[in-house]
Each structure stands twice: as structure tokens, then as C-alpha cells.
Design a protein around this motif. Structure first.
Motif, PDB file in Angstrom:
ATOM      1  N   SER A 270       0.658  -1.180  -0.143  1.00  0.00           N
ATOM      2  CA  SER A 270       0.023   0.256  -0.625  1.00  0.00           C
ATOM      3  C   SER A 270       0.751   1.420   0.496  1.00  0.00           C
ATOM      4  CB  SER A 270      -1.074   0.637   1.644  1.00  0.00           C
ATOM      5  OG  SER A 270      -0.285   0.226   2.560  1.00  0.00           O
ATOM      6  N   GLY A 271       2.415   1.256   0.457  1.00  0.00           N
ATOM      7  CA  GLY A 271       2.783   2.357   0.401  1.00  0.00           C
ATOM      8  C   GLY A 271       2.984   3.357  -0.453  1.00  0.00           C
ATOM      9  N   ALA A 272       4.204   4.351  -1.240  1.00  0.00           N
ATOM     10  CA  ALA A 272       4.597   4.488  -1.923  1.00  0.00           C
ATOM     11  C   ALA A 272       6.167   5.759  -1.739  1.00  0.00           C
ATOM     12  CB  ALA A 272       4.199   5.762  -2.265  1.00  0.00           C
ATOM     13  N   PRO A 273       7.024   4.853  -1.819  1.00  0.00           N
ATOM     14  CA  PRO A 273       8.397   4.891  -1.411  1.00  0.00           C
ATOM     15  C   PRO A 273       9.042   5.826  -2.279  1.00  0.00           C
ATOM     16  CG  PRO A 273       8.439   3.001  -2.679  1.00  0.00           C
ATOM     17  CD  PRO A 273       7.315   3.014  -2.210  1.00  0.00           C
ATOM     18  N   LEU A 274      10.341   6.951  -1.330  1.00  0.00           N
ATOM     19  CA  LEU A 274      10.147   7.852  -1.710  1.00  0.00           C
ATOM     20  C   LEU A 274      11.695   7.534  -3.272  1.00  0.00           C
ATOM     21  CD1 LEU A 274      10.916  10.722  -1.277  1.00  0.00           C
ATOM     22  CD2 LEU A 274      13.151  10.371   0.244  1.00  0.00           C
ATOM     23  N   PRO A 275      11.561   8.387  -3.758  1.00  0.00           N
ATOM     24  CA  PRO A 275      11.845   7.895  -5.902  1.00  0.00           C
ATOM     25  C   PRO A 275      13.683   8.289  -5.089  1.00  0.00           C
ATOM     26  CG  PRO A 275      10.578   9.426  -5.352  1.00  0.00           C
ATOM     27  CD  PRO A 275      10.629   9.011  -4.285  1.00  0.00           C
ATOM     28  N   LEU A 276      14.685   7.329  -5.386  1.00  0.00           N
ATOM     29  CA  LEU A 276      15.730   6.945  -5.387  1.00  0.00           C
ATOM     30  C   LEU A 276      17.150   8.115  -5.447  1.00  0.00           C
ATOM     31  CD1 LEU A 276      17.819   4.545  -4.679  1.00  0.00           C
ATOM     32  CD2 LEU A 276      18.198   4.448  -6.913  1.00  0.00           C
ATOM     33  N   PRO A 277      16.481   9.087  -6.200  1.00  0.00           N
ATOM     34  CA  PRO A 277      17.541   9.961  -5.881  1.00  0.00           C
ATOM     35  C   PRO A 277      17.384  11.102  -4.907  1.00  0.00           C
ATOM     36  CG  PRO A 277      16.146   9.941  -8.243  1.00  0.00           C
ATOM     37  CD  PRO A 277      15.677   9.093  -7.657  1.00  0.00           C
ATOM     38  N   LEU A 278      15.394  11.006  -4.466  1.00  0.00           N
ATOM     39  CA  LEU A 278      15.864  12.104  -2.898  1.00  0.00           C
ATOM     40  C   LEU A 278      15.913  11.373  -2.073  1.00  0.00           C
ATOM     41  CD1 LEU A 278      11.927  12.752  -4.195  1.00  0.00           C
ATOM     42  CD2 LEU A 278      13.804  13.881  -4.626  1.00  0.00           C
ATOM     43  N   GLN A 279      16.034   9.784  -2.289  1.00  0.00           N
ATOM     44  CA  GLN A 279      16.663   8.984  -1.284  1.00  0.00           C
ATOM     45  C   GLN A 279      18.484   9.407  -0.894  1.00  0.00           C
ATOM     46  OE1 GLN A 279      15.545   5.058  -0.283  1.00  0.00           O
ATOM     47  NE2 GLN A 279      14.189   4.722  -1.357  1.00  0.00           N
ATOM     48  N   MET A 280      18.906   9.377  -1.982  1.00  0.00           N
ATOM     49  CA  MET A 280      19.926  10.022  -2.026  1.00  0.00           C
ATOM     50  C   MET A 280      20.031  11.639  -1.189  1.00  0.00           C
ATOM     51  SD  MET A 280      21.771   7.158  -3.051  1.00  0.00           S
ATOM     52  CE  MET A 280      20.798   6.155  -2.482  1.00  0.00           C
ATOM     53  N   ALA A 281      19.712  12.095  -1.563  1.00  0.00           N
ATOM     54  CA  ALA A 281      19.527  13.607  -0.887  1.00  0.00           C
ATOM     55  C   ALA A 281      19.093  13.380   0.737  1.00  0.00           C
ATOM     56  CB  ALA A 281      18.615  14.533  -1.934  1.00  0.00           C
ATOM     57  N   ALA A 282      17.931  12.569   1.102  1.00  0.00           N
ATOM     58  CA  ALA A 282      17.821  12.782   2.159  1.00  0.00           C
ATOM     59  C   ALA A 282      18.918  12.070   2.800  1.00  0.00           C
ATOM     60  CB  ALA A 282      16.796  11.619   2.308  1.00  0.00           C
ATOM     61  N   ALA A 283      19.757  10.502   2.275  1.00  0.00           N
ATOM     62  CA  ALA A 283      21.018  10.742   3.580  1.00  0.00           C
ATOM     63  C   ALA A 283      22.237  11.163   3.713  1.00  0.00           C
ATOM     64  CB  ALA A 283      21.345   9.220   2.106  1.00  0.00           C
ATOM     65  N   LYS A 284      22.351  12.366   2.808  1.00  0.00           N
ATOM     66  CA  LYS A 284      23.369  13.266   2.411  1.00  0.00           C
ATOM     67  C   LYS A 284      22.622  14.241   3.861  1.00  0.00           C
ATOM     68  CE  LYS A 284      26.458  16.579   1.244  1.00  0.00           C
ATOM     69  NZ  LYS A 284      27.043  17.389  -0.592  1.00  0.00           N
ATOM     70  N   VAL A 285      21.166  14.880   3.828  1.00  0.00           N
ATOM     71  CA  VAL A 285      20.891  15.538   4.928  1.00  0.00           C
ATOM     72  C   VAL A 285      20.908  14.734   6.203  1.00  0.00           C
ATOM     73  CG1 VAL A 285      18.720  16.672   5.190  1.00  0.00           C
ATOM     74  CG2 VAL A 285      19.277  16.569   2.257  1.00  0.00           C
ATOM     75  N   TRP A 286      20.717  13.853   6.541  1.00  0.00           N
ATOM     76  CA  TRP A 286      20.479  13.479   7.940  1.00  0.00           C
ATOM     77  C   TRP A 286      21.946  13.019   8.293  1.00  0.00           C
ATOM     78  CZ3 TRP A 286      16.837  12.653  10.721  1.00  0.00           C
ATOM     79  CH2 TRP A 286      15.557  12.910  10.211  1.00  0.00           C
ATOM     80  N   ALA A 287      22.780  13.409   7.217  1.00  0.00           N
ATOM     81  CA  ALA A 287      24.369  12.949   8.025  1.00  0.00           C
ATOM     82  C   ALA A 287      24.967  14.603   8.307  1.00  0.00           C
ATOM     83  CB  ALA A 287      24.710  12.270   6.531  1.00  0.00           C
ATOM     84  N   ASP A 288      23.893  15.763   7.750  1.00  0.00           N
ATOM     85  CA  ASP A 288      24.574  17.014   7.889  1.00  0.00           C
ATOM     86  C   ASP A 288      24.401  17.971   9.145  1.00  0.00           C
ATOM     87  OD1 ASP A 288      26.455  19.908   6.681  1.00  0.00           O
ATOM     88  OD2 ASP A 288      24.140  19.884   6.725  1.00  0.00           O
ATOM     89  N   GLU A 289      25.068  17.943   9.540  1.00  0.00           N
ATOM     90  CA  GLU A 289      24.293  19.100  10.996  1.00  0.00           C
ATOM     91  C   GLU A 289      24.351  20.410  10.710  1.00  0.00           C
ATOM     92  OE1 GLU A 289      22.067  18.076  14.001  1.00  0.00           O
ATOM     93  OE2 GLU A 289      22.475  16.222  12.643  1.00  0.00           O
ATOM     94  N   ASP A 290      24.946  21.137  10.072  1.00  0.00           N
ATOM     95  CA  ASP A 290      25.424  23.113  10.002  1.00  0.00           C
ATOM     96  C   ASP A 290      24.012  23.125   9.778  1.00  0.00           C
ATOM     97  OD1 ASP A 290      27.908  22.036  11.128  1.00  0.00           O
ATOM     98  OD2 ASP A 290      28.446  22.453   8.674  1.00  0.00           O
TER      99      ASP A 290
END
Length: 391
Positions: A270-290
Motif C-alpha cells: 500500500s505504500g509509496a516509497p521515496l524516489p531513489l534520487p530523493l533518498q540519496m539527497a535525504a541520506a546526505k541531509v541526515w548526515a549533516d548538522e551544520d
């Protein structure tokens, strides 16, 4: 025929607001302070990461989350809460609303101790809590979160029969709309209550990174300290508020491996996973705190402005976290309409976020004001609001 269980749903807050205000002319330049949609800049490199991974749009995205994204989330949980989470206890979400709804669908039993299950939720509340409850055939129990309870629900005050029927308790910390933060003691008491009466806690912590001074304690870190069953507590986080990326639709759920297995199984259908390019962006955002530190500083400046503007206003509470003001008024609808007609400032009546209970509607005498606009606009609008409603 339509399902009868949905017939009692109130209109969503923002259609109700449009019905209240939109047939009246604004009394000045329109200033929107209703929706919690962040307006600060997100990291400029986000679009570069999406472009660099654009070939991923040609693939079906991983249902549970790409390994890079899950690793980044696991790393953030370790840095933020000092908890170790293997990726089998994590799942990427298309925004936390999806997870808060589907977790109830996947985990709420059909009966609890032979009776219709109960789902507890704070009042005021995020509307998806109630809709998820009704969707699974459970009974929503709205527990008023008022000044007297430090704007957090006192679930322990409920009667034993209700608690024994409880399957799930939703809790939002930092709270929307009041900005209250659950203390370590609050979490310990709630988790102990869940252990005693055998229910799960769904901790909505999407405002956890916007705070004034002390980082809010998380449900996962307290659960780990207590050594409770990992299936007892699930937490939900998002990049929407932390990183000013509501349109990225990136969040996650963390919990016990069996809970996550069941949620994944439902998500596969039933779900709609996040498109892969957006997942790659999200990975970098979670890794950055500045960028998170900068974002928090900007909100802190606006809360300082609010404290100065509303100094001396009876009943004003300076929020600990989040980005809303929960301002006391005689009547929320009357105040919102007056403010719109006389100034053009648009706010949300608190009753639109709450349900009527035997002890009244805890939002009736409040308005919610979102501090998401630029600082100069916020300062002007808050001064206008004070002059109009409290002058």
C-alpha cells in the motif's frame, strides 16, 4: 454506501479556516501564520545531489529505504540519542504522516482483552492520529493537554478499564501546537504505564531538532535506558522541520524488528516509497548538522521576538521547542476572524486542532501562530497581532 465509521470525522482544520475567513475581506496585507510549512532555506546542495543521482528515476525505489539512507538514519540516531539501531529496525517513510497512519494499520489488534481496542491521543492532536484510529476500528480517546498538565496528556490519570483496552498511545514531543517537551521522567512514567497495561507508544518527534536550549529527550533513549521490550516504542522523525524540506517527503520509523517487519509488509502493498534520487539527497541531509544548527538559531531569534512582544500578556507561555505559539484568547474563532478582518494576519483557531470532550475543548480559548516566515515579517505580524487582540 460509505463506511459509517468515517461519518463523525470533523472537517479538516484548513477547510474550516477558509470557511471562517474567506468570505471576509482582509483588513491589511495578508500575512500567513497558519500552516507549519518551513520557509527557511534548505541546504543548497540538495538539488545537486538529486541531479547527480537522476538516473535513479529510471528504477523502482527500494521499498524499505536505500542502504545509504538507512545507514545515514542509523548514524544520526547514534549521534543524537546514543542508541544503536540495525537497519532491520528502521524504515524510510514518504513523510511521517504515512508512518503514523500505517503503523496503526499494521499493529493495532482487532480486539484488546476481548473488547474494542482503545487508542490514546493528546488533545489538541495531529489529525492523522484520529483517522488512523477510526480506520482500524479502534476507539479514539482524547486526553486534554492543558496548562494544568504542562500541555502534555496525563494518560496515567485514565481509569484502569480504559488503559487495559489501550493498544496504542500517540504522543507528540515537542508538542504541536504548544511546544511542550516530554521530560525524561515523563517518558519513563509513560513507558512504565505501557509495560503495565501492555500497549505500544507511537512517539511523533518530528519537531525534535527545533528547540531553545536543551535537546529534547527522545523516547528511544529512555526505552533503551530502561531495557524495555524493543517492540514497545516506535518513533517517527522527518526532514520537513529539521531541514526545511517538507516537499522532499522524507521521514523514518524506528522500533522493534517485529513491528518493522509488519509495517514493511503493509508498505509493500500500500505504500509509496521515496524516489531513489530523493533518498540519496535525504541520506546526505541526515548526515549533516551544520544547516540544522543554523535553522535552530533562526527560530530561536523569532522566539526571542515573541517573548518580547507578548511580555506581560496573561497566560502567555514561551514554548520550549517547535515553531508555534499557542496564544490564549477569549475565543479562538472570534479572535482569528477579528485579526483577519482588521489586520490581514491569518492564524488558526485552536479548536480546529482539538475535539470536544466532557471537560470541554482544550483549544477553544487559543489560537495557533506559526513562526515560519522571515524574522522581520514575524516581528511585524506579532506586533500587529498583539495590538489587535491584547492592546
Amino acid at each position: 454506501m460509505f463506511p459509517e465509521r468515517f461519518s463523525n470525522l470533523p472537517a479538516y482544520a484548513f477547510p474550516r479556516l477558509r470557511a471562517l475567513l474567506d468570505h471576509h475581506q482582509p483588513g491589511g496585507e495578508v500575512v500567513h501564520m497558519t500552516i507549519g510549512e518551513p520557509k527557511h532555506a534548505f541546504p543548497a546542495w540538495v538539488t545537486d545531489v538529486i541531479a547527480a543521482n537522476a538516473e535513479g528515476f529510471n528504477k523502482y525505489p527500494p521499498n524499505d529505504g536505500a542502504p545509504d539512507l538507512l545507514d545515514a538514519i542509523s548514524g544520526w540516531l547514534k549521534r543524537r540519542y546514543d542508541v544503536d539501531f540495525e537497519t532491520d529496525r528502521l524504515m524510510a517513510l514518504n513523510g511521517t504522516r504515512e508512518g503514523l497512519y500505517n503503523a496503526a494499520m499494521a499493529l493495532c489488534p482487532e480486539t484488546k482483552n476481548g473488547k474494542q481496542p482503545v487508542v490514546l491521543m493528546p488533545n489538541p492532536f495531529y489529525q492523522v492520529y484520529a483517522v488512523a484510529t477510526i480506520s482500524v476500528g479502534a476507539k479514539p480517546v482524547f486526553v486534554n493537554a492543558t496548562d494544568e498538565s504542562a500541555f502534555l496528556p496525563d494518560y496515567a490519570a485514565l481509569d484502569t478499564e480504559t488503559l487495559d483496552r489501550t493498544a496504542i498511545a500517540y504522543i507528540c514531543s515537542p508538542a504541536n501546537p504548544q511546544g511542550a517537551v516530554a521530560s525524561r521522567a515523563y517518558w519513563r512514567d509513560l513507558i512504565a504505564l505501557a509495560e503495565k497495561h501492555d500497549f505500544r507508544i507511537f512517539a511523533d518527534e518530528c519537531y525534535s531538532e527545533i528547540y531553545r536550549s536543551t535537546p529534547p529527550v527522545g523516547a528511544l533513549e529512555v526505552a533503551a535506558e530502561m531495557g524495555v521490550d524493543p517492540e514497545r516504542v516506535l518513533v517517527f522523525h522527518s526532514l520537513s522541520k529539521r531541514s526545511n524540506l517538507p516537499g522532499l517527503r522524507s521521514g523514518f520509523v524506528a522500533g522493534g524488528s517485529e513491528c518493522l517487519r509488519r509495517i514493511r509488509q503493509l508498505r509493500a502493498y500500500s505504500g509509496a516509497p521515496l524516489p531513489l534520487p530523493l533518498q540519496m539527497a535525504a541520506a546526505k541531509v541526515w548526515a549533516d548538522e551544520d544547516h540544522v544548527v543554523m535553522n535552530r538559531r533562526l527560530y530561536g531569534e523569532k522566539f526571542d521576538i515573541a517573548d518580547a512582544v507578548f511580555e506581560g500578556v496573561h497566560g502567555y507561555h514561551s514554548p520550549e521547542a517547535g515553531f508555534f505559539l499557542w496564544l490564549p484568547v477569549k475565543d479562538g474563532e472570534e479572535a482569528a476572524l477579528k485579526l483577519w478582518q482588521e489586520t490581514g494576519v491569518r492564524v488558526l483557531p485552536g479548536a480546529y486542532l482539538s475535539r470536544d470532550t466532557d471537560s470541554g475543548n482544550p483549544g477553544k480559548n487559543y489560537i495557533r501562530v506559526a513562526l515560519v516566515a522571515p524574522k522581520n515579517e514575524v516581528q511585524s505580524a506579532l506586533s500587529t497581532l498583539r495590538d489587535c487582540l491584547y492592546g
